[in-house]
Every structure is written in structure tokens, then in C-alpha cells.
Write an enzyme that holds these catalytic residues in place. Structure first.
Site, PDB file in Angstrom:
ATOM      1  CG  HIS A 291      -8.148   6.178  -6.655  1.00  0.00           C
ATOM      2  ND1 HIS A 291      -7.647   7.451  -6.780  1.00  0.00           N
ATOM      3  CD2 HIS A 291      -7.151   5.451  -6.081  1.00  0.00           C
ATOM      4  CE1 HIS A 291      -6.405   7.502  -6.306  1.00  0.00           C
ATOM      5  NE2 HIS A 291      -6.078   6.287  -5.890  1.00  0.00           N
TER       6      HIS A 291
ATOM      7  CD  GLU B 218      -2.722   1.603   0.425  1.00  0.00           C
ATOM      8  OE1 GLU B 218      -3.331   2.678   0.520  1.00  0.00           O
ATOM      9  OE2 GLU B 218      -2.924   0.787  -0.502  1.00  0.00           O
TER      10      GLU B 218
ATOM     11  CG  HIS C 289      -0.651   2.741  -5.088  1.00  0.00           C
ATOM     12  ND1 HIS C 289      -1.804   3.329  -4.610  1.00  0.00           N
ATOM     13  CD2 HIS C 289      -0.679   2.914  -6.439  1.00  0.00           C
ATOM     14  CE1 HIS C 289      -2.488   3.822  -5.627  1.00  0.00           C
ATOM     15  NE2 HIS C 289      -1.841   3.587  -6.736  1.00  0.00           N
TER      16      HIS C 289
ATOM     17  CG  HIS D 273      -7.456  -7.379 -18.212  1.00  0.00           C
ATOM     18  ND1 HIS D 273      -7.425  -7.494 -19.580  1.00  0.00           N
ATOM     19  CD2 HIS D 273      -8.753  -7.105 -17.896  1.00  0.00           C
ATOM     20  CE1 HIS D 273      -8.634  -7.300 -20.075  1.00  0.00           C
ATOM     21  NE2 HIS D 273      -9.445  -7.045 -19.071  1.00  0.00           N
TER      22      HIS D 273
ATOM     23  CG  HIS E 196     -15.678  -5.635 -18.366  1.00  0.00           C
ATOM     24  ND1 HIS E 196     -15.219  -4.383 -18.706  1.00  0.00           N
ATOM     25  CD2 HIS E 196     -14.567  -6.411 -18.246  1.00  0.00           C
ATOM     26  CE1 HIS E 196     -13.906  -4.397 -18.782  1.00  0.00           C
ATOM     27  NE2 HIS E 196     -13.484  -5.621 -18.520  1.00  0.00           N
TER      28      HIS E 196
END
Length: 318
Positions: free
Chosen positions: A139, A76, A79, A295, A237
Site C-alpha cells: 500500500h 484513520e 486518511h 522521513h 535498508h
């Protein structure tokens, strides 16, 4: 050109860093490390997990299967550090733009800085609101938009490609479809709907199972989503992927007779085929972490390439 007075190395460094932040964010989200540090911007009030080692150890001992562990905390914070560095890079770009560029050329850097500020707030709310799906999806989408704006800024003085209006419209359509598909992918990830249909090409043994699209896209749904809503998100999707694939193949075929456009058309079609393959593999193999992260990385790369290509076509057609 106005952009010649901004350092190209800084601009393209920002592009690469934005892509890396997106990939890191996907890794954090998909490895369930989004609450590895349950406060913001630090970790248990400290600047790093190393400084908060005692608090992390205590939280992990109290809930070994919970969201806090040393590994998750470092994921975390890595990032956050990368996102902070990106924010500083964008701030430097904007300050240089206001010092060096004419007023009419300052809009894009200023918009980019405003977006990064919003992204920081969304990052904070992602933690403080305990991974609220709408915030998580926003986000991710904001990160992709940040990347696209950085590409647009860095490519202002890129070489031009001759294009006719029909191919320009096709390129714009493909960019719009990819943008919608990325937003849908963020919604899938935020709600954990990637395996709502666990097999291919059907969904739980049916071509069109019960699906609640109204509940699927409610921004403030109380409690966990029912299976019919998760199915609707997944199906949306899948349908979006079909639309993007058809548009990319159509655009690729339309460039075969144009030598200067052919490499772009075929390259973009290849990227979309790779994305489709990764999506199929994620479902078939049960969403393995490396493929799931790949992906997202591929989606960001495709968006960046399409943004660059559209800008170059538009400037020639203008």
C-alpha cells in the site's frame, strides 16, 4: 502538447494531494491508528467517527490499550477522506483525458486510475487482514507510485533540460535506487524493524550481527518475525541508504560543470542528505513520531523531484 488540454491546476492539485495522503498514511501507521476504525470504508458502519461515537467508546472501554479510540478513529478516517478525494481527482483527470486527448495520450491517465483502484483495494485489505505486513508495504509503495505517475502526467509539457546520455543514465540509476529504497522502507515500517538495530554505526554492538535475509523477505511468514530476520530488513535498508547517498553525491558532482543542471544535481543531493540525516536521527532518538513521519514525507518529495527531473532529461535526449 496533448497535456495542454488538461487543467494544470487539477494535475498539480493531484500531485500535492497524493503527497499529503502519503504523509497522512505514515502518521496513521506510525501512531498505531491503522485499525482505529476496524471496518472499511466507514467506521463501525458509519460515515464518520462522530456518527460512530458510541461504538468507538464501547470498543475503547473494553480494551483501553487496544487499537480503537476516538483519536485513532479520526486519524484513520482523515486518511480515508483524503484518499477518497484523491480518487475523485484522478477520476476527473482520467475522464477529461478521454474526452480531450488523442488515444495515444490516454494511457498514462488510465494507468493512474487503475492504480488508484488497486490502492483502494489494498487500503481495504490493510484493515480486513489486520495490518498484514506485505499488504501494508504494498500500500505504501503503491502510494509512492501514484505520486510518481501524477508528477509524470503533470510534467508532460515541462520545460526541457539539455542532457548527455551519461548523466541521463545516472539520473535513471538514482531514480531506480530511490524506488528500491522506498520499497525497503515500507518493508521496514510494516514489520516494525526500524529499531532492530538501535544504535549507530553498529548494530547491537556488531558491525554485521546475525541476520536471516531469507526469512526477512518471505511474503507469507507465519507468526512474528525472529530477531535475525528483523535485523536483516534493517540492514538492507541501511545498505540501500548508502547506495542512494553515493549515487546522489556522484550525480551532484557530475553536474558541477553544467550550469543548467547544477541546481538540480545539488538540490537532489541535498534532499538525499536530508533523508539520510532523518534516518540516522530516527535510530539515534528512538523513532520519534514527527521525525518518522518527516522521513516518509521526504522520501515522497525526493521521488517526485527525481521523477520530474528524469522526465525532463529524457524528453531532451529523445
Amino acid at each position: 502538447m496533448a497535456n495542454a488540454r488538461l487543467p494544470p491546476a487539477l494535475l498539480w492539485f493531484g500531485v500535492g494531494l497524493a503527497w499529503a495522503v502519503i504523509v497522512l498514511g505514515a502518521y496513521v501507521r506510525l501512531s498505531e491508528a491503522g485499525l482505529g476504525c476496524p471496518d472499511w470504508p466507514g467506521c463501525f458502519g458509519q460515515v464518520s467517527p462522530w456518527h460512530a461515537a458510541d461504538e468507538i467508546a464501547a470498543a475503547h472501554a473494553a480494551a483501553p490499550a487496544g487499537p480503537v479510540s476516538p483519536a485513532k478513529a479520526w486519524k484513520e478516517m482523515a486518511h480515508r477522506y483524503a484518499a477518497g478525494l484523491l480518487g475523485l481527482a484522478v477520476l476527473a483527470i482520467t475522464m477529461l483525458a478521454w474526452r480531450r486527448l488523442p488515444l495515444r495520450a490516454r494511457g498514462l491517465p488510465s494507468l493512474l486510475l487503475a492504480l488508484v483502484v488497486v490502492q483502494a483495494l489494498l487500503g481495504m485489505w490493510t484493515v480486513t487482514l489486520q495490518l498484514e505486513p506485505a499488504v501494508v508495504a504494498a500500500h505504501l509503495t503503491g502510494g509512492m507510485l501514484t505520486l510518481a505517475l501524477l508528477v509524470a502526467l503533470a510534467a508532460r509539457d515541462a520545460s526541457r533540460l539539455a542532457a548527455d546520455s551519461r548523466r541521463l543514465r545516472l539520473a535513471r540509476l538514482l531514480l531506480a535506487l530511490v524506488g528500491v529504497q522506498i520499497a525497503l522502507g515500507g518493508w521496514v515500517s510494516a514489520h516494525g524493524a526500524a529499531l532492530a538495530c538501535p544504535e549507530l554505526p553498529t548494530c547491537r554492538g556488531q558491525w554485521w550481527p546475525p541476520a536471516d535475509f531469507a526469512a526477512a523477505f518471505a511474503l507469507a511468514a507465519p507468526g512474528p518475525m525472529p530477531q535475525e530476520a528483523l535485523t536483516a530488513i534493517h540492514l538492507a535498508h541501511r545498505l540501500g541508504a548508502v547506495a542512494v547517498l553515493a549515487a546522489a553525491l556522484g550525480f551532484g558532482l557530475s553536474t558541477l560543470g553544467r550550469p543548467h543542471l547544477k541546481p538540480w544535481g545539488l538540490g537532489l543531493a541535498a534532499l538525499v542528505l536530508l533523508q539520510a540525516g532523518l534516518g540516522l536521527a530516527n535510530v539515534a532518538l528512538g523513532l520519534p513520531l514527527p521525525l518518522a513521519v518527516a522521513h516518509t514525507a521526504g522520501a515522497a518529495l525526493l521521488l517526485a523531484a527525481l521523477t520530474l527531473f528524469n522526465l525532463r532529461l529524457r524528453r531532451e535526449a529523445a
